[in-house]
Design a protein around this motif. Structure first.
Motif, mmCIF file in Angstrom:
data_model
loop_
_atom_site.group_PDB
_atom_site.id
_atom_site.type_symbol
_atom_site.label_atom_id
_atom_site.label_comp_id
_atom_site.label_asym_id
_atom_site.label_seq_id
_atom_site.Cartn_x
_atom_site.Cartn_y
_atom_site.Cartn_z
ATOM 1 N N PHE A 1 0.804 -1.287 0.009
ATOM 2 C CA PHE A 1 -0.043 -0.107 0.133
ATOM 3 C C PHE A 1 0.962 1.249 0.138
ATOM 4 O O PHE A 1 0.252 2.482 0.461
ATOM 5 C CB PHE A 1 -1.003 -0.061 1.237
ATOM 6 C CG PHE A 1 -1.827 -1.272 1.344
ATOM 7 C CD1 PHE A 1 -2.855 -1.226 0.294
ATOM 8 C CD2 PHE A 1 -1.799 -2.499 2.264
ATOM 9 C CE1 PHE A 1 -3.705 -2.410 0.371
ATOM 10 C CE2 PHE A 1 -2.744 -3.027 2.295
ATOM 11 C CZ PHE A 1 -3.580 -3.476 1.336
ATOM 12 N N ASN A 2 1.968 1.040 -0.448
ATOM 13 C CA ASN A 2 3.149 2.368 -0.549
ATOM 14 C C ASN A 2 2.201 3.477 -1.306
ATOM 15 O O ASN A 2 1.878 3.381 -2.400
ATOM 16 C CB ASN A 2 4.281 1.945 -1.311
ATOM 17 C CG ASN A 2 5.492 3.049 -1.186
ATOM 18 O OD1 ASN A 2 5.013 4.206 -1.022
ATOM 19 N ND2 ASN A 2 6.659 2.718 -0.613
ATOM 20 N N PRO A 3 2.166 4.695 -0.852
ATOM 21 C CA PRO A 3 1.286 5.730 -1.558
ATOM 22 C C PRO A 3 2.234 6.109 -2.646
ATOM 23 O O PRO A 3 1.613 7.041 -3.658
ATOM 24 C CB PRO A 3 1.163 6.700 -0.482
ATOM 25 C CG PRO A 3 2.249 6.556 0.664
ATOM 26 C CD PRO A 3 2.378 5.057 0.558
ATOM 27 N N LEU A 4 3.399 5.763 -2.672
ATOM 28 C CA LEU A 4 4.330 6.293 -3.679
ATOM 29 C C LEU A 4 4.249 5.359 -5.036
ATOM 30 O O LEU A 4 4.302 5.992 -6.194
ATOM 31 C CB LEU A 4 5.793 6.454 -3.579
ATOM 32 C CG LEU A 4 6.261 7.197 -2.429
ATOM 33 C CD1 LEU A 4 7.753 7.089 -2.057
ATOM 34 C CD2 LEU A 4 5.949 8.810 -2.582
ATOM 35 N N ILE A 5 3.599 4.309 -4.748
ATOM 36 C CA ILE A 5 3.472 3.136 -5.843
ATOM 37 C C ILE A 5 1.846 3.245 -6.228
ATOM 38 O O ILE A 5 1.211 2.318 -5.353
ATOM 39 C CB ILE A 5 4.192 1.793 -5.461
ATOM 40 C CG1 ILE A 5 5.459 2.253 -5.249
ATOM 41 C CG2 ILE A 5 4.074 0.768 -6.695
ATOM 42 C CD1 ILE A 5 6.245 1.064 -4.863
ATOM 43 N N GLY A 6 1.365 3.490 -7.044
ATOM 44 C CA GLY A 6 -0.117 3.103 -7.510
ATOM 45 C C GLY A 6 -0.216 1.711 -8.139
ATOM 46 O O GLY A 6 0.750 1.100 -8.758
ATOM 47 N N ASN A 7 -1.236 0.974 -7.771
ATOM 48 C CA ASN A 7 -1.477 -0.259 -8.103
ATOM 49 C C ASN A 7 -1.449 -0.507 -9.511
ATOM 50 O O ASN A 7 -1.271 -1.799 -10.153
ATOM 51 C CB ASN A 7 -2.586 -0.899 -7.337
ATOM 52 C CG ASN A 7 -2.406 -1.090 -5.770
ATOM 53 O OD1 ASN A 7 -1.316 -1.245 -5.491
ATOM 54 N ND2 ASN A 7 -3.508 -1.116 -4.908
ATOM 55 N N ARG A 8 -1.905 0.391 -10.456
ATOM 56 C CA ARG A 8 -1.874 0.440 -11.696
ATOM 57 C C ARG A 8 -0.610 0.705 -12.531
ATOM 58 O O ARG A 8 -0.744 0.558 -13.864
ATOM 59 C CB ARG A 8 -3.321 0.988 -12.149
ATOM 60 C CG ARG A 8 -4.608 0.529 -11.709
ATOM 61 C CD ARG A 8 -5.769 1.414 -12.177
ATOM 62 N NE ARG A 8 -6.807 0.774 -11.598
ATOM 63 C CZ ARG A 8 -8.101 1.483 -11.842
ATOM 64 N NH1 ARG A 8 -8.157 2.425 -12.785
ATOM 65 N NH2 ARG A 8 -9.167 0.998 -11.487
ATOM 66 N N ASP A 9 0.441 1.131 -11.685
ATOM 67 C CA ASP A 9 1.490 1.691 -12.532
ATOM 68 C C ASP A 9 2.471 0.408 -12.908
ATOM 69 O O ASP A 9 2.274 -0.745 -12.371
ATOM 70 C CB ASP A 9 2.262 2.412 -11.479
ATOM 71 C CG ASP A 9 1.697 3.756 -11.318
ATOM 72 O OD1 ASP A 9 0.865 4.138 -12.047
ATOM 73 O OD2 ASP A 9 2.118 4.657 -10.281
ATOM 74 N N GLU B 1 11.643 9.867 -5.536
ATOM 75 C CA GLU B 1 11.014 10.073 -4.208
ATOM 76 C C GLU B 1 12.104 9.914 -3.028
ATOM 77 O O GLU B 1 12.096 10.685 -1.969
ATOM 78 C CB GLU B 1 9.688 9.464 -3.838
ATOM 79 C CG GLU B 1 8.713 10.051 -4.806
ATOM 80 C CD GLU B 1 8.514 11.632 -4.335
ATOM 81 O OE1 GLU B 1 8.785 11.970 -3.144
ATOM 82 O OE2 GLU B 1 7.750 12.315 -5.045
ATOM 83 N N ARG B 2 12.994 8.838 -3.222
ATOM 84 C CA ARG B 2 13.582 8.209 -2.079
ATOM 85 C C ARG B 2 15.136 8.279 -2.266
ATOM 86 O O ARG B 2 15.857 8.126 -1.459
ATOM 87 C CB ARG B 2 13.279 6.835 -1.684
ATOM 88 C CG ARG B 2 11.748 6.862 -1.498
ATOM 89 C CD ARG B 2 11.537 7.563 -0.201
ATOM 90 N NE ARG B 2 9.990 7.693 0.272
ATOM 91 C CZ ARG B 2 9.548 6.866 0.971
ATOM 92 N NH1 ARG B 2 9.902 5.605 1.308
ATOM 93 N NH2 ARG B 2 7.858 7.072 1.180
#
Length: 393
Positions: A30-38, A50-51
């Motif tokens: 559920f990392n907000p930086l990574i969309g499930n559809r990306d 970001e990191r």
């Protein structure tokens, strides 16, 4: 009691470990930086931006990823072209560009061999020669900056100057060369002895058919009774240019068979007009694609003998697709076949008369620094066509 206590301690450690694992799993899921559809590449790009503790260049990352995707296909003929290099690619395909007129290759020590100098080009006018070693461009050491940066430094706007430092023998020499726009010759003709015309075809890109046919007709007007075509070190080019030349030379019949990724097939054919004189084609291991099929078609029609070294064996053709950022990909989209239906992929074309040459001679042939009488492959081709010449005409 002790065992019970230890068990309770172990159980508490286990629960903590499980909880930690669960937290980690949840963070990844559920990392907000990574969309499930990306896509995976989008996810990775987002994480890096970001990191990552250091600096990152988005264009470099995308170029590297695109090049790796194409490379993963395992097809040596498909390729990626960055937006920065696409203009130079288009210039090359059009046989025209702004530059100084040299062809370079990378040496083991990191410096650059000048293997060709374009006749009457800016580099030749300034005094550069094939065989010079390019050491610096604008004072920057070529071994340190690499071949790509060196090429970009040599390029520039028309009528501007660039300083090239070369090693000639044991002496370093500086040459100030003025960049200019010029069209590189695609085909050139000259007369050899015994009424034999010699046509060099450098590639099958734009203007090939017009220049090749013009060179042939000029030699015929000068009395040529036979022709030798030189497609050694010819990298190929456009099918349409190849077909026009073959149509001029060969009688009615099939010339070029194409099979696309869709399963669709296409056949190019020749009309009845042809050139009926003895001919030979010079090839080597650096004859690719259209150059190989040019020689194969002439031989399959019994119109020419093939002389030299076995060709490389390219059997796919590519389509160039421009991407939305100005980069492009050349993708293999089909196979091609000779008039008799042979695909040369991985096989190449074996000459009728094989004439091996050593590495030094091959380099001189590539650099066009070898005279006709010193070139064993030209001499073999002359002997090969002479038997078909009527010397009484």
């Amino acid at each position: 009691m002790k065992n019970s206590k230890r068990f309770l301690q172990f159980l508490s450690y286990l629960l903590v470990a499980v909880a930690a694992s669960g937290a980690t799993f949840a963070m990844l899921r559920f990392n907000p930086l990574i969309g499930n559809r990306d896509s995976k590449l989008d996810q990775l790009s987002g994480l890096i931006q970001e990191r990552f503790i250091g600096d990152s260049d988005q264009t470099k990352m995308q170029d590297a990823a695109a090049a790796a995707m194409v490379q993963s296909l395992g097809d040596e003929w498909s390729y990626y072209i960055s937006a920065a290099d696409y203009g130079s690619y288009l210039d090359q395909m059009s046989n025209s560009y702004v530059g100084v007129g040299i062809t370079i290759s990378l040496r083991e020590d990191g410096y650059l061999d000048i293997v060709q100098v374009t006749p009457e080009g800016p580099a030749q006018d300034a005094g550069l020669k094939a065989g010079d070693i390019l050491s610096k461009v604008e004072g920057q050491d070529c071994a340190e900056i690499g071949i790509d940066t060196a090429k970009n430094l040599v390029r520039g706007e028309e009528n501007t100057q660039v300083v090239l430092t070369v090693l000639r023998g044991e002496e370093y020499l500086d040459f100030t060369v003025t960049r200019r726009y010029f069209e590189t010759p695609v085909a050139e003709g000259r007369m050899l002895r015994d009424g034999i015309g010699f046509v060099t075809i450098y590639n099958f890109d734009e203007r090939c058919s017009a220049e090749t046919i013009a060179a042939i007709e000029k030699l015929l007007d000068e009395g040529a009774k036979a022709l030798i075509f030189d497609v050694r070190n010819n990298p190929g080019g456009y099918k349409n240019e190849l077909v026009k030349v073959l149509d001029y030379l060969l009688p009615e019949g099939p010339l070029f068979r194409s099979e696309y990724y869709t399963g669709q097939t296409e056949l190019d054919e020749s009309d009845a007009n042809c050139l009926d004189i003895p001919m030979a084609v010079l090839v080597n291991e650096n004859s690719y694609s259209a150059a190989e099929f040019f020689a194969a078609a002439l031989r399959e029609y019994d119109a020419a003998i093939v002389v030299g070294n076995q060709t490389y064996g390219k059997g796919y053709f590519q389509q160039t697709y421009e991407l939305n950022d100005g980069s492009a990909v050349g993708l293999s989209v089909g196979k091609y076949y000779t008039p008799d239906g042979h695909n040369l992929a991985g096989v190449g074309l074996k000459p009728d008369i094989e004439v091996p040459v050593d590495e030094e001679t091959a380099l001189k042939i590539y650099g066009r620094t070898l005279s006709d009488d010193q070139d064993p492959q030209i001499l073999a081709a002359i002997e090969g066509v002479k038997s078909g010449i009527d010397l009484d005409d």
